[in-house]
Design a protein around this motif. Structure first.
Motif, mmCIF file in Angstrom:
data_model
loop_
_atom_site.group_PDB
_atom_site.id
_atom_site.type_symbol
_atom_site.label_atom_id
_atom_site.label_comp_id
_atom_site.label_asym_id
_atom_site.label_seq_id
_atom_site.Cartn_x
_atom_site.Cartn_y
_atom_site.Cartn_z
ATOM 1 N N TYR A 1 -7.010 1.296 -4.026
ATOM 2 C CA TYR A 1 -6.841 2.093 -2.236
ATOM 3 C C TYR A 1 -8.351 1.734 -2.123
ATOM 4 O O TYR A 1 -8.378 1.983 -0.312
ATOM 5 C CB TYR A 1 -6.580 3.505 -2.087
ATOM 6 N N ASP A 2 -9.189 1.246 -3.007
ATOM 7 C CA ASP A 2 -10.104 0.878 -1.996
ATOM 8 C C ASP A 2 -10.243 -0.637 -1.882
ATOM 9 O O ASP A 2 -11.178 -1.379 -1.266
ATOM 10 C CB ASP A 2 -11.222 1.443 -3.431
ATOM 11 N N ILE B 1 -6.914 -4.770 1.712
ATOM 12 C CA ILE B 1 -5.519 -5.362 1.519
ATOM 13 C C ILE B 1 -5.375 -6.402 2.015
ATOM 14 O O ILE B 1 -4.081 -7.174 1.976
ATOM 15 C CB ILE B 1 -4.065 -4.370 1.376
ATOM 16 N N ASN B 2 -6.273 -6.651 4.016
ATOM 17 C CA ASN B 2 -5.570 -8.138 3.808
ATOM 18 C C ASN B 2 -6.281 -9.876 3.805
ATOM 19 O O ASN B 2 -5.837 -10.138 3.925
ATOM 20 C CB ASN B 2 -6.439 -7.853 5.334
ATOM 21 N N THR B 3 -6.647 -9.352 2.496
ATOM 22 C CA THR B 3 -7.305 -9.976 1.372
ATOM 23 C C THR B 3 -6.581 -10.688 0.661
ATOM 24 O O THR B 3 -6.686 -12.359 -0.073
ATOM 25 C CB THR B 3 -8.846 -10.477 1.396
ATOM 26 N N VAL B 4 -6.095 -10.150 -0.001
ATOM 27 C CA VAL B 4 -4.788 -9.790 -0.647
ATOM 28 C C VAL B 4 -3.599 -10.796 -0.973
ATOM 29 O O VAL B 4 -3.521 -11.942 -1.892
ATOM 30 C CB VAL B 4 -4.820 -8.691 -0.893
ATOM 31 N N GLY C 1 -1.736 3.643 -6.325
ATOM 32 C CA GLY C 1 -2.248 1.965 -5.555
ATOM 33 C C GLY C 1 -1.273 1.391 -5.027
ATOM 34 O O GLY C 1 -0.832 1.838 -4.655
ATOM 35 N N ILE C 2 -1.767 1.108 -4.247
ATOM 36 C CA ILE C 2 -1.009 -0.481 -3.475
ATOM 37 C C ILE C 2 0.032 -1.176 -3.336
ATOM 38 O O ILE C 2 -0.714 -2.073 -4.594
ATOM 39 C CB ILE C 2 -1.696 -1.031 -1.794
ATOM 40 N N ASP C 3 0.640 -1.396 -3.300
ATOM 41 C CA ASP C 3 2.175 -1.840 -4.564
ATOM 42 C C ASP C 3 2.359 -3.466 -3.305
ATOM 43 O O ASP C 3 2.871 -3.338 -2.916
ATOM 44 C CB ASP C 3 3.807 -1.817 -4.607
ATOM 45 N N PHE C 4 2.482 -4.352 -4.163
ATOM 46 C CA PHE C 4 1.970 -6.309 -4.215
ATOM 47 C C PHE C 4 4.013 -6.571 -4.810
ATOM 48 O O PHE C 4 3.177 -6.840 -5.964
ATOM 49 C CB PHE C 4 1.409 -7.127 -3.518
ATOM 50 N N ASP D 1 -12.643 -9.152 -6.888
ATOM 51 C CA ASP D 1 -13.235 -7.711 -7.911
ATOM 52 C C ASP D 1 -12.074 -6.761 -7.269
ATOM 53 O O ASP D 1 -12.758 -6.086 -6.492
ATOM 54 C CB ASP D 1 -15.288 -7.156 -6.981
ATOM 55 N N ILE D 2 -11.601 -7.472 -7.339
ATOM 56 C CA ILE D 2 -10.567 -6.785 -6.714
ATOM 57 C C ILE D 2 -9.989 -5.882 -8.053
ATOM 58 O O ILE D 2 -9.321 -6.110 -9.160
ATOM 59 C CB ILE D 2 -9.803 -7.528 -6.035
ATOM 60 N N GLU D 3 -9.812 -4.694 -7.813
ATOM 61 C CA GLU D 3 -9.386 -3.794 -9.040
ATOM 62 C C GLU D 3 -8.087 -3.694 -9.212
ATOM 63 O O GLU D 3 -6.785 -3.212 -8.002
ATOM 64 C CB GLU D 3 -10.154 -2.368 -9.040
#
Length: 439
Positions: free
Chosen positions: A344-345, A348-351, A383-386, A418-420
């Motif tokens: 959540y930190d 998400i716009n860059t993922v 977490g945020i699901d993709f 550096d995305i967890e």
């Protein structure tokens, strides 16, 4: 008869044998025939030693050639061990003609000629024939016949076999007819099987034909070859086809009642080959849960090979009467998804851009009909699901592990930025004071 009479009789036969042998030993005709036999064999050995290297040089094709002409040349080379006895037989035949024209007799050289033919039959069975069925026929039929021919008893034995009749209900046939039927039928059907293998190999190498049409042409050729072989055997043996009318009627009744499923599967197999909706090499999944790659299509069933190496026999009728998913239909691509989550930190716009660029580097991932597409699927507990959707030509199993490689690329791409990737977390709330430690 006392002992003296027995000795006198034995002495009489011994004298007769000696007179006979002495007549042959002192006969110019006998010595001439023996000499011609030796000369014929020596000449055959000399010519064979000269011819064999030439035949091997001009007939042996390169090892990497596998066309029709190369197969014919290899087939001819198989019979080179027969060259010596057959040439000796031919030269002995010329010598027999000479002795009969000069001396009016040729029994000795005729016997030698028959011995050379027996040796040719023995070499044929031991060194040339490779097919198990032909080896059995040669060992138990051809060699005994050649031995009888060598000792001059073939005509008498054949006459005796022809007179020995075997009754079979309203039919009867001689032992000679049975032996001829076995030899002729075995040879013709072996030739039919060999012709079928060659024609099937030739048809399946025609890459411009659709796979289904290649299978159908191979099956039609097989039916035509063995049907022709059957008619040829019946004609050679003098069996009228009209006499098989009753048998044909019985077979028709059997097909109508007891063989309905077999007939249905056979017709279904023909329909499959004509339509080409499923053919060898396709990965299919049936309603019953059977799934695998089609490795063989027979007249009755289709053989599926699963990715764990097991074979599943599926009746052809199931491909017509049930729903079939074909993952390998001509030119089609398949879409797969690879789910993942981020913390959540994370911004998400860059993922999506990071993941899509990483997945697109996989050489098996297609840009057409659609490039990789990363979508936001929801907000989970941890977490945020993709999920990223990607298209490939093939099945994500067996030798191809597309989703596994895509997930590896996603992991590395997220780590590089550096995305967890989160893991489940739980918050425990304690109400009331901790229990005191007993004294």
């Amino acid at each position: 008869m006392d002992q003296t009479e027995i000795l006198l009789t034995a002495e009489t036969y011994a004298l007769q044998g000696w007179d006979f042998a002495k007549g042959w030993l002192l006969s110019p005709a006998a010595w001439t025939q023996f000499g011609l036999l030796v000369v014929a064999y020596v000449v055959a050995v000399y010519i064979t030693r000269k011819l064999l290297p030439l035949l091997s040089k001009y007939l042996a094709p390169p090892a990497d050639q596998d066309n029709v002409l190369a197969k014919i040349r290899r087939f001819i080379l198989m019979f080179t061990p027969l060259l010596l006895p057959l040439m000796a037989y031919a030269f002995t035949g010329l010598g027999e003609g000479v002795t009969r024209s000069i001396f009016g007799s040729g029994e000795v050289i005729a016997f030698g000629k028959r011995v050379f033919m027996f040796l040719a039959a023995r070499i044929l069975v031991r060194e040339v024939l490779q097919d198990p069925m032909l080896k059995v026929l040669g060992r138990y039929l051809l060699l005994p016949i050649a031995a009888l021919y060598a000792v001059g008893l073939l005509d008498e034995v054949m006459a005796q076999l022809d007179q020995t009749v075997l009754p079979l209900g309203n039919l009867s046939f001689s032992l000679l007819f049975l032996l001829r039927f076995i030899v002729v039928g075995g040879a013709i059907f072996w030739l039919g099987r060999w012709s079928n293998e060659q024609s099937s190999s030739f048809i399946k190498n025609q890459q411009e034909m659709r796979p289904a049409m290649r299978e159908l042409a191979a099956k039609a050729t097989e039916i035509a070859i063995f049907g022709l072989a059957f008619l040829l055997v019946m004609n050679i043996m003098g069996i009228s086809l009209t006499s098989l009318a009753v048998l044909t009627g019985v077979i028709g009744v059997g097909l109508g009642f007891g063989l309905q499923k077999i007939a249905s599967n056979f017709i279904s197999g023909v329909i499959l080959l004509l339509e080409g909706q499923a053919t060898v090499g396709d990965y299919v999944e049936l309603d019953g849960g059977e799934a695998g790659t089609i490795v063989k299509m027979t007249a009755r069933a289709t053989i599926l090979e699963t990715y764990d190496g097991r074979w599943i026999v599926v009746p052809n009728e199931d491909f017509i009467t049930t729903r079939v998913v074909n993952y390998s239909d001509s030119g089609s691509a398949n879409r797969y998804e690879a789910p993942f989550s981020v913390s959540y930190d994370t911004d998400i716009n860059t993922v999506p851009a990071i993941v899509e660029a990483a997945v697109a580097k996989n050489p098996d991932v297609l840009s057409d009909p659609f490039p990789p597409d990363c979508e936001l699927r929801g907000f989970g507990e941890s977490g945020i699901d993709f999920s990223v959707e990607f298209w490939v030509n093939g099945i994500d199993d067996g030798r191809h592990k597309y989703t596994s490689d895509v997930l590896f690329r996603i992991w590395n791409a997220l780590k590089d930025n550096d995305i967890e990737i989160p893991y489940p977390r739980r918050v425990i709330e304690m109400k009331g004071p901790f229990p005191s430690k007993p004294e």
